[in-house]
Write a protein that holds these residues in place. Structure first.
Motif, PDB file in Angstrom:
ATOM      1  N   GLU A   1      -4.759  10.715   5.845  1.00 54.06           N
ATOM      2  CA  GLU A   1      -6.016  11.034   5.152  1.00 54.06           C
ATOM      3  C   GLU A   1      -7.208  10.790   6.086  1.00 54.06           C
ATOM      4  OE1 GLU A   1      -6.466   9.389   1.218  1.00 54.06           O
ATOM      5  OE2 GLU A   1      -8.531  10.114   1.080  1.00 54.06           O
TER       6      GLU A   1
ATOM      7  N   PHE B   1       6.934  11.777   6.045  1.00 53.03           N
ATOM      8  CA  PHE B   1       6.960  10.771   7.108  1.00 53.03           C
ATOM      9  C   PHE B   1       7.345   9.419   6.527  1.00 53.03           C
ATOM     10  CE2 PHE B   1       3.717  13.889   8.392  1.00 53.03           C
ATOM     11  CZ  PHE B   1       4.184  14.230   9.649  1.00 53.03           C
TER      12      PHE B   1
ATOM     13  N   LYS C   1       1.259  12.082  -8.952  1.00 50.52           N
ATOM     14  CA  LYS C   1       0.972  12.133  -7.510  1.00 50.52           C
ATOM     15  C   LYS C   1       1.804  13.139  -6.744  1.00 50.52           C
ATOM     16  CE  LYS C   1       0.197   7.272  -6.624  1.00 50.52           C
ATOM     17  NZ  LYS C   1       0.735   6.161  -5.880  1.00 50.52           N
TER      18      LYS C   1
ATOM     19  N   TRP D   1      -2.452   6.956   4.222  1.00 43.22           N
ATOM     20  CA  TRP D   1      -3.830   6.564   4.555  1.00 43.22           C
ATOM     21  C   TRP D   1      -4.183   7.047   5.957  1.00 43.22           C
ATOM     22  CZ3 TRP D   1      -6.276   3.552   8.218  1.00 43.22           C
ATOM     23  CH2 TRP D   1      -7.603   3.197   7.946  1.00 43.22           C
TER      24      TRP D   1
ATOM     25  N   ARG E   1       4.768   8.868 -10.830  1.00 40.99           N
ATOM     26  CA  ARG E   1       5.226   9.820  -9.806  1.00 40.99           C
ATOM     27  C   ARG E   1       4.702  11.226 -10.100  1.00 40.99           C
ATOM     28  NH1 ARG E   1       9.427   8.466  -6.275  1.00 40.99           N
ATOM     29  NH2 ARG E   1       9.897  10.650  -5.926  1.00 40.99           N
TER      30      ARG E   1
ATOM     31  N   SER F   1       8.252  12.327   0.446  1.00 38.95           N
ATOM     32  CA  SER F   1       7.549  11.801   1.627  1.00 38.95           C
ATOM     33  C   SER F   1       8.108  12.478   2.869  1.00 38.95           C
ATOM     34  CB  SER F   1       7.790  10.302   1.779  1.00 38.95           C
ATOM     35  OG  SER F   1       7.299   9.613   0.669  1.00 38.95           O
TER      36      SER F   1
ATOM     37  N   TYR G   1       0.778  -3.683   4.241  1.00 36.62           N
ATOM     38  CA  TYR G   1       1.693  -4.502   3.438  1.00 36.62           C
ATOM     39  C   TYR G   1       2.472  -5.403   4.384  1.00 36.62           C
ATOM     40  CZ  TYR G   1       0.599  -0.650   0.342  1.00 36.62           C
ATOM     41  OH  TYR G   1      -0.077   0.298  -0.377  1.00 36.62           O
TER      42      TYR G   1
ATOM     43  N   LYS H   1      -5.741  15.492   4.323  1.00 34.53           N
ATOM     44  CA  LYS H   1      -5.429  15.535   2.885  1.00 34.53           C
ATOM     45  C   LYS H   1      -5.879  16.867   2.272  1.00 34.53           C
ATOM     46  CE  LYS H   1      -6.021  12.740  -1.269  1.00 34.53           C
ATOM     47  NZ  LYS H   1      -6.272  11.385  -1.752  1.00 34.53           N
TER      48      LYS H   1
ATOM     49  N   GLN I   1      -1.156  13.292  -2.483  1.00 31.33           N
ATOM     50  CA  GLN I   1      -0.370  12.328  -1.697  1.00 31.33           C
ATOM     51  C   GLN I   1      -0.112  12.953  -0.316  1.00 31.33           C
ATOM     52  OE1 GLN I   1       0.756  10.158  -0.021  1.00 31.33           O
ATOM     53  NE2 GLN I   1       1.950   8.822  -1.341  1.00 31.33           N
ATOM     54  N   PRO I   2      -0.957  12.591   0.678  1.00 31.17           N
ATOM     55  CA  PRO I   2      -0.876  13.262   1.979  1.00 31.17           C
ATOM     56  C   PRO I   2       0.397  12.991   2.771  1.00 31.17           C
ATOM     57  CG  PRO I   2      -2.735  11.708   1.894  1.00 31.17           C
ATOM     58  CD  PRO I   2      -2.087  11.654   0.566  1.00 31.17           C
TER      59      PRO I   2
ATOM     60  N   ASN J   1       6.611   5.320   6.491  1.00 30.20           N
ATOM     61  CA  ASN J   1       5.462   4.453   6.736  1.00 30.20           C
ATOM     62  C   ASN J   1       5.738   3.641   8.004  1.00 30.20           C
ATOM     63  OD1 ASN J   1       3.945   5.212   4.468  1.00 30.20           O
ATOM     64  ND2 ASN J   1       5.083   3.821   3.141  1.00 30.20           N
TER      65      ASN J   1
ATOM     66  N   TYR K   1       8.427   1.909  -5.507  1.00 29.52           N
ATOM     67  CA  TYR K   1       7.831   0.919  -6.414  1.00 29.52           C
ATOM     68  C   TYR K   1       8.478  -0.461  -6.285  1.00 29.52           C
ATOM     69  CZ  TYR K   1       5.798   5.202  -7.675  1.00 29.52           C
ATOM     70  OH  TYR K   1       5.158   6.399  -7.547  1.00 29.52           O
TER      71      TYR K   1
ATOM     72  N   TYR L   1       4.690  -3.818  -7.819  1.00 28.36           N
ATOM     73  CA  TYR L   1       4.131  -2.785  -6.951  1.00 28.36           C
ATOM     74  C   TYR L   1       2.838  -2.268  -7.586  1.00 28.36           C
ATOM     75  CZ  TYR L   1       4.141   1.110  -3.641  1.00 28.36           C
ATOM     76  OH  TYR L   1       3.814   1.989  -2.642  1.00 28.36           O
TER      77      TYR L   1
ATOM     78  N   TYR M   1      14.549  -0.508   5.553  1.00 31.09           N
ATOM     79  CA  TYR M   1      13.600   0.480   5.038  1.00 31.09           C
ATOM     80  C   TYR M   1      13.987   1.911   5.452  1.00 31.09           C
ATOM     81  CZ  TYR M   1       9.277   3.202   4.766  1.00 31.09           C
ATOM     82  OH  TYR M   1       8.358   4.191   4.535  1.00 31.09           O
ATOM     83  N   ARG M   2      14.329   2.724   4.483  1.00 35.10           N
ATOM     84  CA  ARG M   2      14.682   4.134   4.689  1.00 35.10           C
ATOM     85  C   ARG M   2      15.804   4.304   5.715  1.00 35.10           C
ATOM     86  NH1 ARG M   2      11.788   4.738   0.692  1.00 35.10           N
ATOM     87  NH2 ARG M   2      10.484   6.562   0.323  1.00 35.10           N
TER      88      ARG M   2
ATOM     89  N   PRO N   1       0.523   2.343   5.196  1.00 34.55           N
ATOM     90  CA  PRO N   1       0.740   3.597   4.466  1.00 34.55           C
ATOM     91  C   PRO N   1       0.364   4.795   5.345  1.00 34.55           C
ATOM     92  CG  PRO N   1      -1.061   2.332   3.465  1.00 34.55           C
ATOM     93  CD  PRO N   1      -0.582   1.550   4.653  1.00 34.55           C
TER      94      PRO N   1
HETATM   95  N1  EPU Z   1      -2.876   6.445   0.111  1.00 35.48           N
HETATM   96  C1  EPU Z   1      -3.994   7.024   0.645  1.00 35.48           C
HETATM   97  N2  EPU Z   1      -4.337   8.267   0.193  1.00 35.48           N
HETATM   98  C2  EPU Z   1      -3.627   8.907  -0.748  1.00 35.48           C
HETATM   99  C3  EPU Z   1      -2.474   8.331  -1.294  1.00 35.48           C
HETATM  100  C4  EPU Z   1      -2.098   7.077  -0.836  1.00 35.48           C
HETATM  101  O1  EPU Z   1      -4.676   6.459   1.496  1.00 35.48           O
HETATM  102  O2  EPU Z   1      -4.019  10.033  -1.094  1.00 35.48           O
HETATM  103  C5  EPU Z   1      -2.505   5.094   0.585  1.00 35.48           C
HETATM  104  C6  EPU Z   1      -3.129   4.037  -0.309  1.00 35.48           C
HETATM  105  O3  EPU Z   1      -3.518   2.946   0.488  1.00 35.48           O
HETATM  106  C7  EPU Z   1      -1.970   3.636  -1.208  1.00 35.48           C
HETATM  107  C8  EPU Z   1      -0.822   3.732  -0.209  1.00 35.48           C
HETATM  108  O4  EPU Z   1      -1.116   4.901   0.564  1.00 35.48           O
HETATM  109  O5  EPU Z   1      -2.111   2.364  -1.730  1.00 35.48           O
HETATM  110  C9  EPU Z   1       0.551   3.795  -0.806  1.00 35.48           C
HETATM  111  O6  EPU Z   1       0.683   4.978  -1.586  1.00 35.48           O
HETATM  112  P1  EPU Z   1       1.915   5.149  -2.556  1.00 35.48           P
HETATM  113  O7  EPU Z   1       2.007   4.033  -3.505  1.00 35.48           O
HETATM  114  O8  EPU Z   1       1.871   6.542  -3.105  1.00 35.48           O
HETATM  115  O9  EPU Z   1       3.196   4.969  -1.613  1.00 35.48           O
HETATM  116  P2  EPU Z   1       3.600   5.522  -0.168  1.00 35.48           P
HETATM  117  O10 EPU Z   1       3.725   4.350   0.747  1.00 35.48           O
HETATM  118  O11 EPU Z   1       2.703   6.602   0.278  1.00 35.48           O
HETATM  119  C10 EPU Z   1       6.152   5.201  -0.613  1.00 35.48           C
HETATM  120  C11 EPU Z   1       7.402   5.984  -0.541  1.00 35.48           C
HETATM  121  C12 EPU Z   1       7.489   6.938  -1.727  1.00 35.48           C
HETATM  122  C13 EPU Z   1       7.463   6.141  -3.003  1.00 35.48           C
HETATM  123  C14 EPU Z   1       6.150   5.324  -3.033  1.00 35.48           C
HETATM  124  C15 EPU Z   1       6.065   4.415  -4.222  1.00 35.48           C
HETATM  125  C16 EPU Z   1       7.875   6.137   1.845  1.00 35.48           C
HETATM  126  C17 EPU Z   1       8.001   7.031   3.031  1.00 35.48           C
HETATM  127  N3  EPU Z   1       7.455   6.713   0.714  1.00 35.48           N
HETATM  128  O12 EPU Z   1       5.065   6.103  -0.470  1.00 35.48           O
HETATM  129  O13 EPU Z   1       8.735   7.614  -1.654  1.00 35.48           O
HETATM  130  O14 EPU Z   1       7.520   6.964  -4.144  1.00 35.48           O
HETATM  131  O15 EPU Z   1       6.083   4.484  -1.828  1.00 35.48           O
HETATM  132  O16 EPU Z   1       6.906   3.332  -4.022  1.00 35.48           O
HETATM  133  O17 EPU Z   1       8.177   4.946   1.955  1.00 35.48           O
HETATM  134  C18 EPU Z   1       9.868   9.620  -1.057  1.00 35.48           C
HETATM  135  O18 EPU Z   1      10.575   8.938  -0.334  1.00 35.48           O
HETATM  136  O19 EPU Z   1      10.019  10.863  -1.147  1.00 35.48           O
HETATM  137  C19 EPU Z   1       8.802   8.989  -1.808  1.00 35.48           C
HETATM  138  C20 EPU Z   1       7.974   9.687  -2.539  1.00 35.48           C
END
Ligand code: EPU
Length: 344
Positions: free
Chosen positions: A284, A244, A230, A281, A227, A242, A268, A289, A302-303, A246, A131, A197, A164-165, A278
């Motif tokens: 998916e 993988f 999702k 995405w 959280r 997560s 982003y 997914k 959350q794929p 991003n 976030y 965010y 990042y990570r 992402p």
């Molecule tokens: N999205 C899809 N389909 C979905 C879900 C998401 O296409 O079913 C796309 C959408 O475009 C969405 C974007 O993915 O806007 C981002 O989704 P989300 O906000 O859930 O974040 P993320 O990039 O998938 C990262 C971190 C998470 C953290 C979230 C929120 C990484 C690897 N993961 O996920 O971290 O909670 O942002 O900031 O950077 C973790 O590390 O275990 C973790 C959960």
């Protein structure tokens, strides 16, 4: 210190992989770990693997070496002025419990990282982020013990190379060579919320809270709700958050390989030449997914999260991970890489 042999690692990994470790040692503090390494390293089964709550690990086999667990949860305020505080926290403190404690004390900055599984030590190694906030920006220094000779070493913020990570503790050169025994955070005594965010402001509004008068506790509660909607609870469905990272790609690759076919594709800004995509995405779009392969699955909300659908072995999760990686590369010409550590 507590030393046990032939121990199940089921309570020590959130993926719920049922393997055994040759030896598990729980130590109390840095001094005890240092003495253990100095005096008995030769007699320990190797390799040594230091873990926290095992929330970012995938055990591929029984572990033939020694698992080290840190029990230290001491909190010490090192310095304080009108606006900032330096707090040293034992690496064995559960990160989310520390965030809750920090908010109660009026130490701010960590709210957006609420509910991330894992301990304080791992927060520094992984540079956990969520976030719009990465913990590295609030880490002053990381105290370690060498797993080679038991000597202490402190890595100052700049030496940690956070991105990042990523931190230096994940580098080829340093990985596995140090145990993190404490992390010193530099926190703010003024609450300056990060609300930009996607989704945070809307979620606050849905709770009837405006951005102007949100409290740290309300922000924490909101993040926990987002959280929870999702991400699967590892106690119910084994997973490591997560799976993988991003991918970060050049704008040119993004435009050519993705935008040309998907004009609505999300991205982003990362720096002037790169964007972060992402992976959720990309996965998916490849149709994964909510799908399963054997005893491994792709979470339906959350794929980016792979799950153990019941009784999976490390190889089941890896088979799914390999297939997804290949599909994303074949379709988009973009490689995605696991953030989870495979332990062989
Ligand atoms: N999205 C899809 N389909 C979905 C879900 C998401 O296409 O079913 C796309 C959408 O475009 C969405 C974007 O993915 O806007 C981002 O989704 P989300 O906000 O859930 O974040 P993320 O990039 O998938 C990262 C971190 C998470 C953290 C979230 C929120 C990484 C690897 N993961 O996920 O971290 O909670 O942002 O900031 O950077 C973790 O590390 O275990 C973790 C959960």
């Amino acid at each position: 210190m507590q030393k046990q042999h032939n121990i199940s690692l089921l309570p020590h990994n959130t993926f719920g992989i049922d393997v055994k470790a040759h030896t598990v040692i729980k130590y109390a503090d840095a001094t005890e770990l240092s003495e253990l390494i100095r005096n008995t390293r030769e007699s320990l089964s190797l390799p040594l693997l230091h873990i926290g709550q095992g929330s970012n690990l995938l055990f591929m086999n029984d572990f033939r070496g020694t698992i080290l667990l840190n029990n230290n949860t001491e909190i010490e305020v090192l310095q304080q002025d009108q606006h900032n505080i330096l707090v040293r926290v034992g690496a064995g403190y559960v990160m989310d419990d520390f965030i809750s404690h920090a908010i109660e004390q009026g130490w701010y900055g960590l709210e957006n990282l609420s509910n991330i599984p894992g301990q304080v030590g791992a927060s520094a190694v992984q540079n956990i982020g969520a976030y719009g906030v990465e913990v590295g920006s609030m880490i002053h220094s990381v105290s370690c013990i060498s797993l080679e000779d038991g000597s202490p070493k402190t890595f100052m913020h700049d030496e940690c190379c956070f991105s990042y990570r990523y931190s230096i503790f994940k580098s080829e050169e340093i990985r596995g060579k140090y145990a993190v025994v404490a992390v010193t955070y530099s926190l703010s005594l003024d609450f300056l919320p990060h609300l930009d965010y996607g989704g945070i402001r809307q979620a606050l509004a849905a709770r009837g809270v405006t951005a102007d008068d949100v409290t740290a506790q309300e922000l924490r509660d909101t993040i926990i709700t987002i959280r929870g909607n999702k991400l699967p609870d590892p106690k119910v469905l084994g997973n490591a958050g997560s799976f993988f990272m991003n991918p970060i790609v050049s704008r040119e690759v993004f435009e050519r390989n993705v935008l040309s076919a998907y004009p609505e594709a999300p991205s982003y800004p990362y720096d002037s030449e790169h964007v972060k995509l992402p992976a959720a995405w990309l996965i998916e779009q490849c149709g994964w997914k909510g799908k399963t392969l054997g005893k491994a699955g792709v979470h339906s909300q959350q794929p980016l999260v792979l799950v153990n659908t019941g009784g999976a072995e490390g190889s089941d999760i890896k088979a799914l991970s390999d297939t997804i990686q290949k599909d994303v590369t074949d379709r988009f010409g973009i490689d995605i890489y696991p953030e989870v550590n495979f332990i062989y």
